[in-house]
Design a protein around this motif. Structure first.
Motif, short mmCIF file in Angstrom:
data_model
loop_
_atom_site.label_atom_id
_atom_site.label_comp_id
_atom_site.label_asym_id
_atom_site.label_seq_id
_atom_site.Cartn_x
_atom_site.Cartn_y
_atom_site.Cartn_z
N VAL A 14 45.41 32.04 71.01
CA VAL A 14 45.50 31.21 72.20
C VAL A 14 46.57 30.13 72.04
O VAL A 14 46.70 29.53 70.98
CB VAL A 14 44.13 30.53 72.48
CG1 VAL A 14 44.18 29.67 73.71
CG2 VAL A 14 43.04 31.59 72.60
N PHE A 15 47.35 29.93 73.12
CA PHE A 15 48.32 28.84 73.16
C PHE A 15 47.97 27.96 74.36
O PHE A 15 47.93 28.46 75.49
CB PHE A 15 49.75 29.38 73.31
CG PHE A 15 50.20 30.17 72.13
CD1 PHE A 15 50.84 29.57 71.06
CD2 PHE A 15 49.98 31.54 72.08
CE1 PHE A 15 51.25 30.31 69.96
CE2 PHE A 15 50.40 32.30 70.99
CZ PHE A 15 51.03 31.67 69.93
N VAL A 16 47.74 26.69 74.11
CA VAL A 16 47.30 25.77 75.16
C VAL A 16 48.39 24.74 75.39
O VAL A 16 48.86 24.10 74.46
CB VAL A 16 46.00 25.05 74.75
CG1 VAL A 16 45.48 24.20 75.91
CG2 VAL A 16 44.94 26.07 74.32
N SER A 17 48.79 24.58 76.66
CA SER A 17 49.81 23.58 76.97
C SER A 17 49.25 22.54 77.93
O SER A 17 48.25 22.75 78.59
CB SER A 17 51.06 24.25 77.57
OG SER A 17 50.72 25.05 78.67
N GLY A 18 49.91 21.40 77.97
CA GLY A 18 49.46 20.26 78.76
C GLY A 18 49.40 19.05 77.85
O GLY A 18 50.10 18.99 76.84
N THR A 19 48.56 18.09 78.20
CA THR A 19 48.34 16.94 77.33
C THR A 19 47.23 17.30 76.37
O THR A 19 46.04 17.10 76.66
CB THR A 19 47.96 15.69 78.17
OG1 THR A 19 48.97 15.49 79.16
CG2 THR A 19 47.86 14.45 77.30
N VAL A 20 47.60 17.92 75.25
CA VAL A 20 46.60 18.46 74.33
C VAL A 20 46.82 18.01 72.89
O VAL A 20 46.15 18.48 71.98
CB VAL A 20 46.57 20.01 74.40
CG1 VAL A 20 46.00 20.48 75.73
CG2 VAL A 20 47.95 20.62 74.18
N GLN A 21 47.77 17.09 72.68
CA GLN A 21 47.93 16.51 71.34
C GLN A 21 47.65 15.02 71.43
O GLN A 21 47.99 14.36 72.41
CB GLN A 21 49.35 16.77 70.81
CG GLN A 21 49.59 18.24 70.50
CD GLN A 21 50.87 18.49 69.72
OE1 GLN A 21 51.51 17.58 69.23
NE2 GLN A 21 51.26 19.75 69.63
N GLY A 22 46.99 14.50 70.38
CA GLY A 22 46.64 13.09 70.36
C GLY A 22 45.44 12.76 71.22
O GLY A 22 45.20 11.59 71.54
N VAL A 23 44.68 13.78 71.63
CA VAL A 23 43.51 13.57 72.48
C VAL A 23 42.26 14.23 71.87
O VAL A 23 41.34 14.60 72.57
CB VAL A 23 43.75 14.10 73.92
CG1 VAL A 23 44.79 13.26 74.64
CG2 VAL A 23 44.17 15.57 73.91
N TYR A 24 42.28 14.37 70.54
CA TYR A 24 41.16 14.97 69.80
C TYR A 24 40.90 16.43 70.19
O TYR A 24 39.79 16.92 70.04
CB TYR A 24 39.87 14.15 69.97
CG TYR A 24 40.02 12.75 69.42
CD1 TYR A 24 40.01 12.52 68.05
CD2 TYR A 24 40.20 11.67 70.28
CE1 TYR A 24 40.18 11.24 67.54
CE2 TYR A 24 40.36 10.39 69.78
CZ TYR A 24 40.35 10.17 68.41
OH TYR A 24 40.52 8.92 67.91
#
Length: 92
Positions: free
Chosen positions: A9-19
């Protein structure tokens, strides 16, 4: 024994630094799914889920929401052959 399946799976969006990774690990362990999750340099999160088909599917669904602070824009899923993952870890 239920058939094992594997989703990459590859997830994009605001997904780093948000636990996102820690939440993914906790959810996967709760679901009984093996694999790993890591941040990519381009801002996406990459994960592999391996286990019973229904549990893997539930984790793929979970990725569309992610952690409470995440804003998921897209989830790409590639089905792969199981590779005998054991446990679930955050990779760096």
């Amino acid at each position: 024994m239920a058939a094992r399946t594997r989703a990459h799976v590859f997830v994009s969006g605001t997904v780093q630094g948000v636990y996102y990774r820690a939440s993914t690990r906790d959810a996967a362990r709760e679901a009984g799914v093996a694999g790993w999750v890591k941040n990519l340099a381009d801002g996406r999160v990459e994960a592999v889920f391996e286990g019973p088909e229904d549990a893997v599917e539930s984790m793929v669904e979970w990725c569309h929401e992610g952690s409470p602070a995440a804003e998921v824009e897209d989830v790409e899923v590639e089905d792969e052959s199981p590779q005998g993952e054991d446990g679930f870890e955050i990779r760096y």
